[in-house]
Each structure stands twice: as structure tokens, then as C-alpha cells.
Scaffold this motif. Structure first.
Motif, PDB file in Angstrom:
ATOM      1  N   GLU A  77      26.779 -10.565 -34.067  1.00 33.36           N
ATOM      2  CA  GLU A  77      27.599  -9.515 -34.677  1.00 33.36           C
ATOM      3  C   GLU A  77      29.086  -9.775 -34.497  1.00 33.36           C
ATOM      4  O   GLU A  77      29.879  -9.543 -35.412  1.00 33.36           O
ATOM      5  CB  GLU A  77      27.253  -8.144 -34.081  1.00 33.36           C
ATOM      6  N   ILE A  95      25.296  -6.280 -27.765  1.00 35.43           N
ATOM      7  CA  ILE A  95      24.996  -4.912 -27.311  1.00 35.43           C
ATOM      8  C   ILE A  95      24.670  -4.097 -28.563  1.00 35.43           C
ATOM      9  O   ILE A  95      25.536  -3.925 -29.433  1.00 35.43           O
ATOM     10  CB  ILE A  95      26.180  -4.266 -26.556  1.00 35.43           C
ATOM     11  N   ASP A  96      23.442  -3.665 -28.695  1.00 33.29           N
ATOM     12  CA  ASP A  96      23.115  -2.730 -29.775  1.00 33.29           C
ATOM     13  C   ASP A  96      23.021  -1.352 -29.138  1.00 33.29           C
ATOM     14  O   ASP A  96      22.314  -1.161 -28.138  1.00 33.29           O
ATOM     15  CB  ASP A  96      21.797  -3.075 -30.478  1.00 33.29           C
ATOM     16  N   THR A  98      26.277   0.355 -28.989  1.00 29.31           N
ATOM     17  CA  THR A  98      27.592   0.358 -28.337  1.00 29.31           C
ATOM     18  C   THR A  98      28.090   1.794 -28.134  1.00 29.31           C
ATOM     19  O   THR A  98      28.754   2.076 -27.135  1.00 29.31           O
ATOM     20  CB  THR A  98      28.612  -0.454 -29.163  1.00 29.31           C
TER      21      THR A  98
HETATM   22 CA    CA Z   1      26.507  -4.508 -31.484  1.00 30.09          CA
END
Ligand code: CA
Ligand code: IPD
Ligand code: CA
Length: 267
Positions: A77, A95-96, A98
Motif C-alpha cells: 500500500e 497495517i490494515d 490504520t
Molecule cells: Ca494500510
């Protein structure tokens, strides 16, 4: 590549994905535990946030994959796409979730997928605050903390919970119509701020389905592999050269909710 070679190639990458998930999870958790010191920046709008945590975790993942499998592609990403020469591409969201991360909630994860010619063949999702590790790979099944995941067809939209995601790419009216259709059909919704984690929840049978009208490959590929290997259904992501970096609808469901969840995409 022969079938045996394919399976060996997947096993080798699965071993790396698991160890990278541990390392990335620990790194992200360290940032989370001192999040008041992080400078939070905004991207597309005030709800779309990022910090040095996302970038540092992705940098580590990129470097380690490039070292172990220099022939593989990589899409993350934060730093975009690097093309490879093998049929494999790693697709990661460092990091999903955030938003929960910066706001001090535990429902964020590191999502690591490997796709072969656009098809998800490895999915590893680690949830450091909840001590959960979801692992799936083609030919290896899906598991949560080592327990095999197999979806139960008796779970339906009416007796289970459906995850709904939304972001600023989708109009409030559309999100409202989806929620209306879901509830009118006897369902109820959950949103925990991480699409990747909610897809893992579908694989684990915690949710009967997930729908978000616009997400990216890094949000869904690991979750899609988990859902597939647990015996669920997903809407293939347009993972060709044109589609892989763009957004698309993401839909997944267990066998008992499949038809009802798919209908949500028609509203
Ligand atoms: Ca992310
Ligand atoms: C977001 C989360 C969220 C979803 C958004 C995604 P991020 O990813 O998965 O649940 O609704 O569409 O962009 O920004 O936390 O990596
Ligand atoms: Ca994401």
C-alpha cells in the motif's frame, strides 16, 4: 512448472510469509504501544491516516522478500508496485486498520498475500493485540492459531453477522442502501475498521460474509485466500496488470450466506 514444483514453490514462500508475519506483527505492536509519539499524517482526507509505522513495516517486508525471492513481484500500500519475473507477486498491507491502530483499538492486522498469475495462493494475517495468526495456502488449507478452519453451511445472513466496509470512494447513499438491504433481509452488520481482518473472520466463521464496494488488492488478497481455503466464496479481484493497483468491489461469504451476500452488491 510441474505440480510438485508449484507446491514446493508455495511451501517455500509460505514459510517466509509466516516468519515475516511474526516479525512485522512485533514491529507494528511496538509502534502501537507508543502510538502517542507517532506523527499521524493524512492522505486522501482526514479519515485516511498513515504514520511511520506503516512505512517501516512495509520497508522491512519489501527488503526481506527481495532478498529471499528476488524474482517475485511486490505490491504494498505505501510504496506501490515492483514487477518481478516469476509468476508470483507478494501483496501486503503493512497495517490494515490504520484507523483503529491510531485510535488505540485492537482490530488492526498485518496482511501478507502471495498471488500466482493474479490468483491468491498464500494468505497470512497476524493480529498482534489479539494473539491471532490466520494462515492459508493452496493445498495446505486454512487455520487460525493452528486450528483448521472449515465453514459451516448452516450459518446464514439471518443467523450470523455480516461485515460491511466503507470509505470515501463510496457515496453515503450507497452505503446506506447496502445497510438497508442487509437489515431488510434479516441480517445485521459489523465494521471493525479492518477489511482484511473481517475477511479473515469470514474464513473463521465469525462473520457469514463481507462486502465493501471499493477496496484494493492489499486489503483483500490474503483474506480471499483464507476464505477460499476454508471452503467459502469470493469475488475474484481484477488482478491483471491494469486492475491490480486499482480499487474494485470485495465480496466474500461462507456457503450458507453466499447468495444473500452477493445480492448486496446489486443495490
Ligand atoms: Ca494500510
Ligand atoms: C482500510 C480498512 C478499512 C476499509 C478501507 C481500507 P487501511 O485500510 O481496511 O476497513 O473500509 O476501505 O482502505 O487504510 O486501514 O489500510
Ligand atoms: Ca488496508
Amino acid at each position: 512448472m510441474t505440480e510438485v514444483a508449484q507446491s514446493g514453490a508455495i511451501a517455500d514462500r509460505l514459510a517466509l510469509a509466516r516468519s515475516l508475519a511474526d516479525e512485522a506483527g512485533a514491529m507494528a505492536l511496538d509502534f502501537f504501544n507508543r502510538r502517542e509519539t507517532l506523527v499521524i499524517e493524512t492522505k486522501k482526507n482526514l479519515q485516511d491516516v498513515v504514520s511511520i509505522a506503516d512505512r517501516t513495516v512495509e520497508e522491512m517486508l519489501r527488503a526481506k522478500v527481495a532478498e529471499a525471492f528476488p524474482e517475485d513481484g511486490f505490491l504494498g500500500e505505501e510504496y506501490g508496485q515492483t514487477e518481478g519475473t516469476s509468476p508470483f507477486t507478494w501483496i501486503v498491507d503493512p497495517i490494515d486498520g490504520t484507523a483503529p491502530f491510531v485510535n488505540g483499538m485492537p482490530t488492526w492486522c498485518v496482511s501478507i498475500a502471495v498471488v500466482r498469475d493474479g490468483e491468491p495462493v498464500i494468505g497470512v494475517i497476524i493480529v498482534p493485540c489479539l494473539n491471532e495468526l490466520y494462515v492459508a495456502a493452496e493445498g495446505f488449507g486454512a487455520s487460525l492459531n493452528g486450528k483448521v478452519l472449515t465453514l459451516d453451511p448452516a450459518r446464514t445472513m439471518q443467523n450470523g453477522l455480516t461485515g460491511i466496509g466503507s470509505n470515501s470512494h463510496v457515496t453515503p447513499e450507497k452505503v446506506g442502501a447496502i445497510v438497508t438491504a442487509l437489515m431488510a433481509n434479516g441480517g445485521n452488520l459489523i465494521r471493525n475498521g479492518s477489511g482484511a481482518l473481517m475477511l479473515a473472520y469470514v474464513a473463521a466463521g465469525k462473520l457469514v460474509g463481507y462486502y465493501e464496494p471499493y477496496m484494493h488488492a492489499w486489503d483483500c488478497m490474503a483474506g480471499y485466500c483464507l476464505v477460499k481455503e476454508a471452503g467459502g466464496h469470493y469475488l475474484p479481484f481484477p488482478a491483471d496488470q491494469q486492475g491490480i493497483t486499482k480499487g474494485a468491489p470485495v465480496i466474500a461469504a461462507g456457503p450458507g450466506a453466499r447468495d444473500d451476500i452477493w445480492k448486496l452488491a446489486d443495490v
